[in-house]
Every structure is written in C-alpha cells, then in structure tokens.
Motif scaffolding. Structure first.
Motif, PDB file in Angstrom:
ATOM      1  N   LEU A 272      -5.569   3.333   4.691  1.00  0.00           N
ATOM      2  CA  LEU A 272      -5.806   3.560   3.265  1.00  0.00           C
ATOM      3  C   LEU A 272      -4.868   4.644   2.729  1.00  0.00           C
ATOM      4  O   LEU A 272      -4.287   4.496   1.641  1.00  0.00           O
ATOM      5  CB  LEU A 272      -7.262   3.957   3.032  1.00  0.00           C
ATOM      6  CG  LEU A 272      -8.332   2.942   3.461  1.00  0.00           C
ATOM      7  CD1 LEU A 272      -9.723   3.521   3.224  1.00  0.00           C
ATOM      8  CD2 LEU A 272      -8.163   1.622   2.741  1.00  0.00           C
ATOM      9  N   ASP A 273      -4.714   5.724   3.497  1.00  0.00           N
ATOM     10  CA  ASP A 273      -3.811   6.804   3.087  1.00  0.00           C
ATOM     11  C   ASP A 273      -2.370   6.301   3.008  1.00  0.00           C
ATOM     12  O   ASP A 273      -1.603   6.698   2.115  1.00  0.00           O
ATOM     13  CB  ASP A 273      -3.899   7.969   4.072  1.00  0.00           C
ATOM     14  CG  ASP A 273      -5.256   8.671   4.036  1.00  0.00           C
ATOM     15  OD1 ASP A 273      -6.014   8.466   3.062  1.00  0.00           O
ATOM     16  OD2 ASP A 273      -5.561   9.401   5.007  1.00  0.00           O
ATOM     17  N   ILE A 275      -1.258   3.237   2.336  1.00  0.00           N
ATOM     18  CA  ILE A 275      -1.044   2.418   1.140  1.00  0.00           C
ATOM     19  C   ILE A 275      -0.987   3.288  -0.106  1.00  0.00           C
ATOM     20  O   ILE A 275      -0.125   3.099  -0.985  1.00  0.00           O
ATOM     21  CB  ILE A 275      -2.148   1.346   1.023  1.00  0.00           C
ATOM     22  CG1 ILE A 275      -2.006   0.344   2.165  1.00  0.00           C
ATOM     23  CG2 ILE A 275      -2.080   0.625  -0.328  1.00  0.00           C
ATOM     24  CD1 ILE A 275      -3.141  -0.636   2.271  1.00  0.00           C
ATOM     25  N   GLU A 276      -1.886   4.246  -0.191  1.00  0.00           N
ATOM     26  CA  GLU A 276      -1.876   5.132  -1.360  1.00  0.00           C
ATOM     27  C   GLU A 276      -0.568   5.903  -1.463  1.00  0.00           C
ATOM     28  O   GLU A 276      -0.026   6.087  -2.559  1.00  0.00           O
ATOM     29  CB  GLU A 276      -3.073   6.087  -1.292  1.00  0.00           C
ATOM     30  CG  GLU A 276      -4.409   5.416  -1.557  1.00  0.00           C
ATOM     31  CD  GLU A 276      -5.567   6.396  -1.568  1.00  0.00           C
ATOM     32  OE1 GLU A 276      -5.460   7.437  -0.879  1.00  0.00           O
ATOM     33  OE2 GLU A 276      -6.569   6.129  -2.254  1.00  0.00           O
ATOM     34  N   ARG A 277      -0.048   6.345  -0.330  1.00  0.00           N
ATOM     35  CA  ARG A 277       1.207   7.092  -0.368  1.00  0.00           C
ATOM     36  C   ARG A 277       2.379   6.188  -0.759  1.00  0.00           C
ATOM     37  O   ARG A 277       3.261   6.611  -1.517  1.00  0.00           O
ATOM     38  CB  ARG A 277       1.478   7.752   0.988  1.00  0.00           C
ATOM     39  CG  ARG A 277       2.735   8.612   0.978  1.00  0.00           C
ATOM     40  CD  ARG A 277       2.857   9.485   2.207  1.00  0.00           C
ATOM     41  NE  ARG A 277       4.077  10.263   2.177  1.00  0.00           N
ATOM     42  CZ  ARG A 277       4.459  11.128   3.119  1.00  0.00           C
ATOM     43  NH1 ARG A 277       3.674  11.324   4.179  1.00  0.00           N
ATOM     44  NH2 ARG A 277       5.594  11.798   3.023  1.00  0.00           N
ATOM     45  N   ARG A 279       2.308   3.605  -2.746  1.00  0.00           N
ATOM     46  CA  ARG A 279       2.234   3.351  -4.185  1.00  0.00           C
ATOM     47  C   ARG A 279       2.499   4.621  -4.999  1.00  0.00           C
ATOM     48  O   ARG A 279       3.041   4.541  -6.112  1.00  0.00           O
ATOM     49  CB  ARG A 279       0.877   2.751  -4.534  1.00  0.00           C
ATOM     50  CG  ARG A 279       0.644   1.372  -3.897  1.00  0.00           C
ATOM     51  CD  ARG A 279      -0.405   0.604  -4.664  1.00  0.00           C
ATOM     52  NE  ARG A 279      -0.759  -0.655  -4.045  1.00  0.00           N
ATOM     53  CZ  ARG A 279      -0.089  -1.790  -4.154  1.00  0.00           C
ATOM     54  NH1 ARG A 279       1.046  -1.797  -4.847  1.00  0.00           N
ATOM     55  NH2 ARG A 279      -0.516  -2.894  -3.580  1.00  0.00           N
ATOM     56  N   ARG A 280       2.153   5.761  -4.452  1.00  0.00           N
ATOM     57  CA  ARG A 280       2.371   7.025  -5.165  1.00  0.00           C
ATOM     58  C   ARG A 280       3.860   7.394  -5.183  1.00  0.00           C
ATOM     59  O   ARG A 280       4.393   7.824  -6.208  1.00  0.00           O
ATOM     60  CB  ARG A 280       1.554   8.135  -4.497  1.00  0.00           C
ATOM     61  CG  ARG A 280       1.673   9.500  -5.209  1.00  0.00           C
ATOM     62  CD  ARG A 280       0.721  10.514  -4.611  1.00  0.00           C
ATOM     63  NE  ARG A 280       1.018  10.848  -3.223  1.00  0.00           N
ATOM     64  CZ  ARG A 280       0.273  10.473  -2.176  1.00  0.00           C
ATOM     65  NH1 ARG A 280      -0.816   9.759  -2.357  1.00  0.00           N
ATOM     66  NH2 ARG A 280       0.623  10.822  -0.938  1.00  0.00           N
ATOM     67  N   TRP A 312      -9.612  -4.013  -2.710  1.00  0.00           N
ATOM     68  CA  TRP A 312      -9.200  -2.648  -3.059  1.00  0.00           C
ATOM     69  C   TRP A 312      -7.679  -2.522  -3.110  1.00  0.00           C
ATOM     70  O   TRP A 312      -7.117  -1.942  -4.057  1.00  0.00           O
ATOM     71  CB  TRP A 312      -9.754  -1.674  -2.025  1.00  0.00           C
ATOM     72  CG  TRP A 312      -9.227  -0.269  -2.185  1.00  0.00           C
ATOM     73  CD1 TRP A 312      -9.683   0.698  -3.035  1.00  0.00           C
ATOM     74  CD2 TRP A 312      -8.113   0.319  -1.476  1.00  0.00           C
ATOM     75  NE1 TRP A 312      -8.934   1.842  -2.893  1.00  0.00           N
ATOM     76  CE2 TRP A 312      -7.968   1.645  -1.954  1.00  0.00           C
ATOM     77  CE3 TRP A 312      -7.243  -0.148  -0.486  1.00  0.00           C
ATOM     78  CZ2 TRP A 312      -6.976   2.493  -1.473  1.00  0.00           C
ATOM     79  CZ3 TRP A 312      -6.253   0.695  -0.020  1.00  0.00           C
ATOM     80  CH2 TRP A 312      -6.130   2.012  -0.507  1.00  0.00           C
ATOM     81  N   ALA A 313      -6.998  -3.061  -2.111  1.00  0.00           N
ATOM     82  CA  ALA A 313      -5.548  -2.871  -1.997  1.00  0.00           C
ATOM     83  C   ALA A 313      -4.773  -3.673  -3.038  1.00  0.00           C
ATOM     84  O   ALA A 313      -3.705  -3.256  -3.483  1.00  0.00           O
ATOM     85  CB  ALA A 313      -5.079  -3.256  -0.593  1.00  0.00           C
TER      86      ALA A 313
END
Length: 431
Positions: A272-273, A275-277, A279-280, A312-313
């Motif tokens: 999860l971290d 994927i968030e990174r 996209r960020r 979610w993703a």
C-alpha cells in the motif's frame, strides 16, 4: 533464395530472440517472414513458450501443426527453439522426432550451424524488427533472481544477466536510425538491472541516458518488482517528457498470508505504501499490474482482501490469471493445489468484473481531454492509436474516425477524446 518462416509464441522477450535470429538469417541471404498466416517457406522455426500450462499446450500444438505440414511435403525442415525446449529438451526430442533440431533459450544461434552456416556472435547482424516501424521492444536483461514460489521462469532462464549499458544504448541509436520512435523496455525484472555488472541498480541511469538520445520520443517500462524498488527511477519518469508516465509492476496479491506463501518478500502495508508513493512522486502515473487468484491456501478472506485492494488501488491497467501448478517450482513441491478449478474461475471472473468497472470509469473521465496520440494502423473506418498510457497489444486504444486519409502511421497527433467504452477511447484530431 530460401525462405524461413518464424512463428513466435509467448512474450515480447521471445519476440526479440526471434528478431535476432531472423537478422542473422538475413545476413546469410535468406528471406524471412514472421507469423505468416500461411507459411510458404522451406524452413519453419517455432519459438516456444513454456511459462504456464496453456502456453505449453499452444507451443506443442503449433509444433505438431508444422510436423503435419512437413509430412505433407509442404516444408523441408522444422526447428524449435525457446523456453519450452530449454526446459523439456530430452522429452521433446523423444516424443517428436520429426523436428530437425531442438534449441533452447540461449543457444538458438547454433541453429545456423545445422544449416552449415556461421553462427555470428552477438552484435553482428542487426535484429529484423517485426513490429510496426515506429515502435520496438528493447530487452535489457535475461533471467531472474527473485524465485517467487509459483514461477518457473528462473528454472528456464537462470540467474539475472544484465546487458552492458553501452551495448543497449548503441542498439537504441540503431533503432532510431531505422525510424523507431517508441521503445518498450522489457526484462523479466527490470529494476534489478545492473546489479550483476555494476554492483548496484542502474535502471534509472540507463533510462535517463536513453531519454537523452535524439529521436527517442517515448520510453515505456515493463515488468518491475516492488521489493527494493529503485526510487531514483521515479525522478527519471517524472522529469523526462519522453519517458511515459507508465509503469508495469506485477503485485500478484495483497493479503499477508498469500504474499508470504508466494515468497514475494513484501507485506500488505508495504505494498500500500509503495503504490501511494508511486502516485505521489509521479502525479498522473498509469499503473499496470498482474494479480493471481487461486494460489494454494487462498481463503475467501484472502480473496476478499484482493477485491478490496483492487477497488482501493484503482489500477489503470490490470491483468489477472488463475494459479496453475508448474513442476519444479517451490509451490509445486511444498503446497497442495487445494483451490478447486471452479472456485479459481469464479474468483477470476469476479475480480475482472471489478476491474472492468474501474477501467470504464477511468476511461470515461478522459472524455473532453486532449492527449498526444501515436497512430499505429488503419482498421476499417478508423485510425487506431495510443496515448502514452497504453502499451501495444495489451492496453486500450484510441479510435479516430477516418473522415479523410491525411493521417500518417507512426506519427503523433493531438487528439480530443469525445467518447469512451470500457477499454477504448474515441477521439478527433485537434490540429
């Protein structure tokens, strides 16, 4: 002048091998064709896939079709190369003696010697590109050191082997000189690039140097791995306009139970971290992934986690498949294949329905926006092209109505998206 017909099965990495051998045949004066619907040559070379059961079956059936053609006197010689014969050479030689020569994944140049030709060393004789002239696949390494529980690739291809950077860049310059504008960078695991040659990950440096070569307009990255990801690569993607905001990274699952049993060396929270990174640090990046259902021990709770994760993703691109046991892998030797086939298929269908809805929403949101599009071909009443977020053959396309014939294959245009379907867009030229 004799003709050699090549039939390439499996992935784009296999296609590159076929193109290498086709180029060598051409240097010896042969005419070569690729994936002809009606092979007419005196020689046929089948480049096989041995990854999963369906691919192996397709390879065997294709070989047997050519054996029949040989029996009917419609070809003189039949050769087989690639992953299937790399893995099952002795069995295949015994079962299908009509084949004139069997070659593996790495010794296929020896095929030339069976025709009393010189097996030219690597780098002598350029590839014979089979893709449309404006794009090509660029293989930067072979093999894999990851050893996921389900995967037979390391058994077939062995340890990771990077190609020297200057050799790759020289090939890029040559491809640009041939009219190639778009590069699909491929490897079994591209983020591992450089460790064996340089003692460190060099994928970011390689892509940045590639991006600085005149004439390279799009670079797209396939087959990354989330563990020990080289974060510098994100800066390269973000800061270079000709590096597509696109990353193909197979994640396979999300539940800690499955990730552990699959030997993926990553946890749910780390995924999860990750994927968030992504996209960020690269706003607007298009993520393609592959997910698996039905791995040994997968419970309904595990599968529900996978569904929730997919929602979610919201992956822009996602493929999925049901687990199939491959002999010699860790999973085959240590786990019972205990998820019934009908359960696998039900889970796969449900997962793909979820993704279908996500894809439809993502594509619909593009209506009214303008994108840079490369034109791949004419088809019926449409020109068919792609944005930077779409890889050839596997991703959505942009259909532009042929009101006239003034568009050119392989050229870029600004296209206003006017409508969408679940997986394709419709548009019109704005300039």
């Amino acid at each position: 002048m004799k003709t050699v017909d090549f039939i390439s099965l499996g992935c784009s990495k296999n296609l590159v091998d076929s193109e290498q051998l086709m180029g060598l045949f051409k240097t010896h004066g042969f005419r070569v064709t690729h994936d002809s619907e009606n092979p007419q040559g005196e020689i046929v070379v089948v480049n096989t896939c041995g990854f999963i059961a369906d691919a192996k079956e397709e390879s065997i059936n294709t070989i047997l079709e050519q054996v029949q053609r040989k029996a009917e006197g419609r070809l003189e010689r039949l050769y087989v190369m690639g992953c299937l014969s790399e893995r099952y050479l002795a069995d295949l030689e015994a079962e299908i003696p009509e084949v004139d020569g069997w070659f593996g994944k790495f010794n296929y140049r020896e095929l030339l010697k069976s025709l009393t030709l010189s097996a030219s060393p690597i780098g002598e004789g350029r590839r014979c590109l089979t893709t449309p002239s404006h794009y090509a696949y660029l293989k930067i390494s072979e093999g894999c050191d990851r050893h996921c529980a389900y995967c037979a690739i390391p058994l077939i291809t062995g340890h990771h082997q990077s190609r020297p950077m200057e050799e790759i860049l020289d090939e890029v310059r040559w491809m640009v000189s041939q009219g190639v504008k778009e590069l699909q960078v491929i490897a079994q695991e591209l983020t591992y690039y450089g460790i064996d040659l340089y003692g460190e990950q060099r994928i970011a440096q390689l892509i940045e140097e590639m991006a600085h070569i005149d004439g390279v307009e799009w670079i797209r990255l396939h087959y990354a791995y989330p563990t020990h990801f080289p974060w510098e690569l994100l800066r390269v993607i973000r800061d270079n306009d000709n590096v597509c905001k696109y990353l193909d990274v197979a994640l396979q699952h999300i539940s800690d139970n499955m990730l552990s049993r699959m030997r993926r060396h990553i946890t749910k929270q780390e995924t999860l971290d990750f994927i968030e990174r992504l996209r960020r640090e690269v706003p607007g990046i298009c993520l393609r992934t592959t997910l698996m259902v039905g791995f040994p021990g997968e419970t309904e709770e595990d599968f529900q986690e996978l569904l929730d994760f997919t929602r979610w993703a919201r992956f822009e691109r996602m493929g999925a498949f049901a687990y199939s046991e491959e002999e010699g892998t860790y999973a085959a030797e240590h786990y019972e294949d205990d998820v019934p086939a009908e359960v696998k298929e039900r889970r796969l269908s449900k997962l793909m329905r979820v993704q279908q809805n996500i894809s439809a929403e993502i594509e619909e949101a593009k209506v009214g926006q303008t994108f840079k599009v490369i034109i791949d071909r004419k088809e019926g009443e449409y020109y068919v092209g792609r944005t930077e977020f779409c890889s050839p053959e596997v991703d959505p396309e942009v259909l532009i109505h042929r009101q006239d014939d003034d568009l050119h294959i392989g050229q870029f245009y600004q296209v206003l998206v006017t409508d969408s379907e679940e997986f394709d867009l419709y548009g019109e030229i704005t300039e």
